[in-house]
Design an enzyme around this catalytic site. Structure first.
Site, PDB file in Angstrom:
ATOM      1  N   HIS A   1       0.729  -0.907   0.050  1.00 10.28           N
ATOM      2  CA  HIS A   1      -0.283   0.217   0.138  1.00 10.28           C
ATOM      3  C   HIS A   1       0.914   1.402  -0.026  1.00 10.28           C
ATOM      4  O   HIS A   1       2.696   1.445   0.413  1.00 10.28           O
ATOM      5  CB  HIS A   1      -0.841  -0.058   1.029  1.00 10.28           C
ATOM      6  N   GLY A   2       0.165   2.319  -1.171  1.00  8.28           N
ATOM      7  CA  GLY A   2       1.338   3.262  -1.257  1.00  8.28           C
ATOM      8  C   GLY A   2       1.974   3.800   0.301  1.00  8.28           C
ATOM      9  O   GLY A   2       2.874   4.486   0.153  1.00  8.28           O
ATOM     10  N   ASP A   3       0.257   4.315   1.120  1.00  8.17           N
ATOM     11  CA  ASP A   3       1.160   5.087   2.209  1.00  8.17           C
ATOM     12  C   ASP A   3       1.415   4.328   3.693  1.00  8.17           C
ATOM     13  O   ASP A   3       1.096   4.640   4.513  1.00  8.17           O
ATOM     14  CB  ASP A   3      -0.473   5.898   2.328  1.00  8.17           C
ATOM     15  N   GLU A   4       2.259   3.115   2.885  1.00  6.59           N
ATOM     16  CA  GLU A   4       2.646   2.497   4.433  1.00  6.59           C
ATOM     17  C   GLU A   4       4.345   2.137   3.961  1.00  6.59           C
ATOM     18  O   GLU A   4       4.243   1.044   3.737  1.00  6.59           O
ATOM     19  CB  GLU A   4       1.561   0.830   4.489  1.00  6.59           C
TER      20      GLU A   4
ATOM     21  N   HIS B   1       2.649  -4.102   6.449  1.00  2.00           N
ATOM     22  CA  HIS B   1       1.601  -3.266   6.346  1.00  2.00           C
ATOM     23  C   HIS B   1       1.971  -2.130   7.387  1.00  2.00           C
ATOM     24  O   HIS B   1       3.113  -2.838   8.475  1.00  2.00           O
ATOM     25  CB  HIS B   1       0.671  -3.614   6.435  1.00  2.00           C
TER      26      HIS B   1
ATOM     27  N   GLU C   1       1.705  -5.978   9.931  1.00  2.00           N
ATOM     28  CA  GLU C   1       1.397  -4.915  10.551  1.00  2.00           C
ATOM     29  C   GLU C   1       2.691  -4.631  11.557  1.00  2.00           C
ATOM     30  O   GLU C   1       2.256  -5.444  12.427  1.00  2.00           O
ATOM     31  CB  GLU C   1      -0.284  -5.048  10.812  1.00  2.00           C
TER      32      GLU C   1
ATOM     33  N   TYR D   1     -10.839  -9.586   9.796  1.00  2.00           N
ATOM     34  CA  TYR D   1     -11.983  -8.620   9.214  1.00  2.00           C
ATOM     35  C   TYR D   1     -11.566  -9.457   7.126  1.00  2.00           C
ATOM     36  O   TYR D   1     -10.562  -9.502   6.383  1.00  2.00           O
ATOM     37  CB  TYR D   1     -11.930  -7.402   8.384  1.00  2.00           C
TER      38      TYR D   1
HETATM   39 ZN   LIG Z   1      -1.761  -2.389   3.819  1.00  2.00          ZN
END
Ligand SMILES: [Zn+2]
Ligand SMILES: *[C@@H]1O[C@H](CO)[C@@H](O)[C@H](O)[C@H]1NC(C)=O
Ligand SMILES: *[C@@H]1O[C@H](CO)[C@@H](O)[C@H](O)[C@H]1NC(C)=O
Length: 487
Positions: free
Chosen positions: A119-122, A220, A302, A280
């Protein structure tokens, strides 16, 4: 060890930032739906047109990252190679660093991959992977764990799977596609058309088919937990949905969380691990695809509550994750069952498949050396079966102790049609690297002779082992599972 020091090195501002982000529901990193009423996320997700300079300060730009990868490749050329697996939508190369004592050469060893910045924002993952590469380079001569990894694993690091998303400071790629939703799914017909799949996704899929990864992890941000399959459920309900290898996955995830500074102390996730669907459910994720289609045990890690922490925290986050990253890679060597499969008639490697009784998952042996590496739980008895078309299957029982166990198989052909068997057994015409390897071991220049010798040796070893078991029952109890088995 130096936890106190690391804590002290936090400046008060960072602590305030962390506290703010701790209040945020963690369920956004693998990608819950965007929820815009959550303070603190707006800066990162909703205003890519007004990037905050503070946010990027201290982080590598894509050009910086490329330079860092090339500089690493030059500095540590003896244990690494740099290659690209494709390009992003905007044409940025997806650079990979491979770390091994024989980079770029196939060996009968497990391969592990880390993927950052899905993910670009991670962006934390891409910074940590460069640190990991440099740390291994600096320590592989003196540090036992670094040495073990360089010697016995082929470690592939893709610091950024989504450089375009990073440059735009947003989650998806340049086409706004969430790459962790772009893989074919086991439950729903989605992402099945190759021509609309994103180039970043295609690159990962091609890569996973070219290199047989034993295990892997993507990095992430937005929570602190080690997530394992399945990520989705058949009925779309949020509930624990166990994969056939649930126990091995829990072990692998726990290795990460318990080696981490404080992941295992999580209040939200017991032990710092979670089944993806119980957290989820997501569909089209990379993790489940890896396990199903590449036989690769993949975790989704994460690694920081804050997706985009202040760059001054990166060194601390690296320290928090260093042992986890090393240990999860080393697990592919230190636990489970490993071995090679040969055909009895030619002595050549036979790329058969391995099944464990009671676990509905197949692990394939490598095409060149017919080596297999299968994660299993210590302290458990397993029935391991090797089989391939045209040969009689063989089964052996192993009892795994703390250490890994070796079980080699020699399979006999089903028919007497020698010509046909030779065809099946040898996928290496014009390439005698596997035979060279056997020749290396015996320091024998004539490879054909070496092969015969190896088969003979294997049988002698088998007989010798049986004899040992017979005459030294006590000894066997102590060292039993560590002694290699040939079946
Ligand atoms: Zn992510
Ligand atoms: C782990 O430590 C960091 C830094 O001290 C802190 O912000 C975070 O809340 C802690 N997480 C857990 C689960 O203890
Ligand atoms: C084993 O898994 C496959 C899918 O990988 C499935 O089709 C099959 O029904 C499963 N078998 C059992 C006995 O659960």
């Amino acid at each position: 060890m130096n936890k106190k020091m690391n804590l002290l090195s936090f400046c008060p501002l960072s602590l305030i930032l962390i506290t703010i982000f701790c209040l945020i529901n963690p369920a956004f990193s693998r990608g819950g739906e965007y929820t815009f009423d959550i303070p603190g996320r707006r800066l990162l997700d909703d205003y890519p047109d007004k990037p905050s300079i503070d946010l990027t300060r201290g982080y590598m730009s894509n050009a910086d990252l490329e330079n860092a990868i090339m500089a690493f490749g030059e500095r540590c050329s003896n244990i690494s190679r740099v290659y690209s697996i494709g390009r992003s939508v905007n044409g940025f190369p997806l650079w990979v660093i491979e770390i091994s004592d024989n980079p770029g050469r196939e060996e009968p060893e497990p391969a592990f991959k880390f993927i950052g910045n899905v993910h670009g924002d991670e962006p934390v993952g891409r910074e940590l992977l460069i640190r990991l590469a440099n740390w291994l380079c600096d320590n592989h001569v003196t540090d036992p764990l670094a040495k073990l990894i360089v010697k016995n694993v082929h470690l592939h690091l893709l610091p950024s799977m989504n450089p375009d998303g990073y440059a735009l400071r947003k989650r998806g790629n340049a086409k706004n596609v969430d790459l962790n939703r772009d893989f074919p799914d086991q439950f729903f017909a989605m992402n099945d058309l190759e021509d609309i799949r994103q180039p970043e996704t295609k690159a990962i899929m091609r890569w996973s088919q070219r290199i047989q990864f034993t295990a892997s992890a993507s990095l992430h941000g937005g929570a602190l937990v080690a997530n394992y399959p399945w990520d989705g459920t058949q009925n779309k309900k949020r509930e624990y949905y166990a994969s056939p290898d649930d126990e091995a996955f829990r072990l692998l995830a726990s290795v990460y969380s318990h080696s981490h500074y404080n992941m295992s102390m999580s209040k939200d996730f017991p032990g710092g691990i979670t089944n993806g669907a119980a957290w989820y459910p997501i569909y089209g994720g990379m993790q489940d695809w890896n396990y199903i289609h590449a036989g690769c045990f993949e975790l989704t890690l994460e690694i920081s509550d804050n997706k985009w922490p202040n760059a001054t925290e990166l060194s601390t986050i690296w320290e928090y994750n260093r042992m986890s990253m090393l240990n999860v890679v080393a697990t592919t060597v230190k636990t489970g069952v490993h071995g090679r499969i040969f055909s009895s008639d030619t002595g050549r490697p036979l790329p058969a498949s391995i099944k464990i009784k009671g676990i509905n998952q197949t692990v394939n042996a490598g095409r060149l050396f017919a080596d297999y590496h299968r994660l299993l739980l210590p302290g458990v008895k397993y029935q391991v079966t090797a089989s391939t078309p045209g040969y009689k299957s063989k089964t052996t029982t192993i009892f795994l102790e703390e250490e890994a166990t070796t079980a080699d198989f020699i399979l006999e052909p089903e028919t007497t049609n020698v010509g046909q068997i030779l065809d099946t057994g040898c996928h290496c015409s014009g390439n005698n690297r596997n035979r060279l390897e056997v020749g290396d071991i015996l320091a024998h220049p004539q490879m054909e002779v070496s092969l015969v010798v190896v088969v003979a040796l294997a049988f002698i070893l088998l007989l010798y082992r049986r004899k040992l078991c017979f005459s030294l029952p006590k000894h066997r109890q102590i060292a039993g599972s560590k002694r290699p088995t040939v079946v």
